[in-house]
Design an enzyme around this catalytic site. Structure first.
Site, PDB file in Angstrom:
ATOM      1  N   LEU A   1      -7.226  84.274   9.179  1.00 56.13           N
ATOM      2  CA  LEU A   1      -8.387  83.562   9.701  1.00 56.13           C
ATOM      3  C   LEU A   1      -8.234  82.099   9.296  1.00 56.13           C
ATOM      4  O   LEU A   1      -7.823  81.807   8.175  1.00 56.13           O
ATOM      5  CB  LEU A   1      -9.678  84.121   9.094  1.00 56.13           C
ATOM      6  CG  LEU A   1     -10.349  85.325   9.758  1.00 56.13           C
ATOM      7  CD1 LEU A   1     -11.548  85.763   8.926  1.00 56.13           C
ATOM      8  CD2 LEU A   1     -10.784  85.015  11.180  1.00 56.13           C
ATOM      9  N   ASP A   2      -8.592  81.186  10.187  1.00 59.32           N
ATOM     10  CA  ASP A   2      -8.537  79.761   9.852  1.00 59.32           C
ATOM     11  C   ASP A   2      -9.426  79.457   8.644  1.00 59.32           C
ATOM     12  O   ASP A   2     -10.434  80.144   8.425  1.00 59.32           O
ATOM     13  CB  ASP A   2      -9.032  78.915  11.030  1.00 59.32           C
ATOM     14  CG  ASP A   2      -8.088  78.947  12.213  1.00 59.32           C
ATOM     15  OD1 ASP A   2      -6.921  79.342  12.028  1.00 59.32           O
ATOM     16  OD2 ASP A   2      -8.518  78.583  13.319  1.00 59.32           O
ATOM     17  N   PRO A   3      -9.100  78.420   7.868  1.00 56.69           N
ATOM     18  CA  PRO A   3      -9.986  78.025   6.764  1.00 56.69           C
ATOM     19  C   PRO A   3     -11.424  77.766   7.209  1.00 56.69           C
ATOM     20  O   PRO A   3     -12.369  78.034   6.461  1.00 56.69           O
ATOM     21  CB  PRO A   3      -9.332  76.741   6.236  1.00 56.69           C
ATOM     22  CG  PRO A   3      -7.877  76.929   6.538  1.00 56.69           C
ATOM     23  CD  PRO A   3      -7.844  77.638   7.863  1.00 56.69           C
TER      24      PRO A   3
END
Length: 315
Positions: free
Chosen positions: A49-51
């Protein structure tokens, strides 16, 4: 003078932790934090998951890492917010603004675009992604200001709901197939509305059979005792809950774990979860063809023994 760092005594831990990933941490940072809290020897996650994204991130420990690939391919559900009229270099709020356009979007426009993007569609993967070109991640090219050609990919939007939150903000709820980029979906929806868009928030609410309501936060995990943390783990077989179940007796189980095929009255099945019954334990995956149970990914005898001991020790 810096105080010496306390060395963590690692231990074998087997199972799945459903983490509600916080904003701002990369998936690997979240994994390493959970691994440290559990003192686990071996860990991995089931896709990043993206930051700037939050939500369901299944973390695999010990024997569960052997089956993490299964959830890389799982269908997923997201909730996102998009700001209309503003395009950014990354498709989200982290990137520089590259274009601005006026917004004049009515309910009929949202209904039209919702229908347009429901079902099979084609997406061009974003430059700011971990996909590789010539052994190098696309985001590395993007950081150097280089744009490379990307082939469109076929994905499926199973369900899509768009709703206006304000004159310039919309909510996107989407259930999608593997390989779907929600940032790209948001950008494409913005283009179809004639004004462009970028995501301002993104939350994964489900992946495979796991839902955000089952997840625990790092903050809550940190506040627990070691036994309570271990009790949060789902068994490794939770990753294969949708597989056909086959149970073997002690003799067949031993031979199966040695990699030998077993014969039995089983119908053909492409995905099988195999268990032993003396003691009851998950052994691994297989498939059945013409009455033969053919081994796939297997646990080792030591992993099975460690799992049984961990189960007995967990209140």
């Amino acid at each position: 003078m810096n105080a010496p760092r306390t060395r963590v005594q690692r231990r074998p831990v087997h199972g799945v932790l459903l983490l509600d990933k916080p904003l701002g941490l990369s998936s690997n940072q979240a994994l390493q934090k959970a691994k440290w809290l559990l003192r686990a020897e071996k860990a991995g996650h089931t896709g990043t998951l993206d930051p700037l994204a939050t939500g369901v991130l299944p973390l695999c420990f010990g024997s569960a890492t052997k089956f993490s690939q299964l959830h890389l391919d799982a269908d997923k559900t997201y909730e996102a917010r998009a700001r209309l009229g503003v395009k950014t270099a990354t498709g989200d709020a982290e990137g520089d603004v590259i274009a601005e356009r006026p917004v004049a979007v009515a309910a009929d426009d949202l209904a039209r675009v919702q229908s347009q993007f429901t079902g099979p569609i084609r997406q061009v993967p974003p430059m700011h992604s971990a996909l590789k070109k010539d052994g190098k991640a696309l985001y590395e090219y993007a950081r150097e200001g280089i744009e490379v050609e990307r082939a469109p990919r076929d994905v499926v939007i199973y369900k899509l709901a768009l709703a206006a939150l304000s004159d310039i903000d919309i909510r996107i709820e989407a259930s999608v197939s593997k390989g779907t980029y929600i940032r790209t979906l948001g950008e494409d929806i913005g283009e179809a509305l004639g004004c462009g868009a970028h995501l301002t928030s993104l939350r994964r609410t489900a992946t495979g059979g796991f839902d955000v309501s089952q997840c625990i936060t790092l903050e809550a995990l940190e506040a627990m005792s070691e036994d309570e943390r271990l009790a949060c783990l789902l068994p490794t077989e939770a990753l294969v809950a949708d597989h056909t179940r086959v149970t073997l007796g002690a003799e067949d189980a031993g031979r199966f774990l040695s990699g030998l095929r077993r014969r039995g009255p089983w119908p053909d099945a492409p995905a099988v979860a195999v268990f032993g019954n003396e003691p009851e334990a998950f052994l691994g995956t297989a498939h059945v063809k013409a009455g033969e149970l053919i081994p796939g990914r297997l646990l080792s005898p030591i992993e099975i023994q460690q799992t049984l001991l961990l189960t007995e020790a967990t209140p």
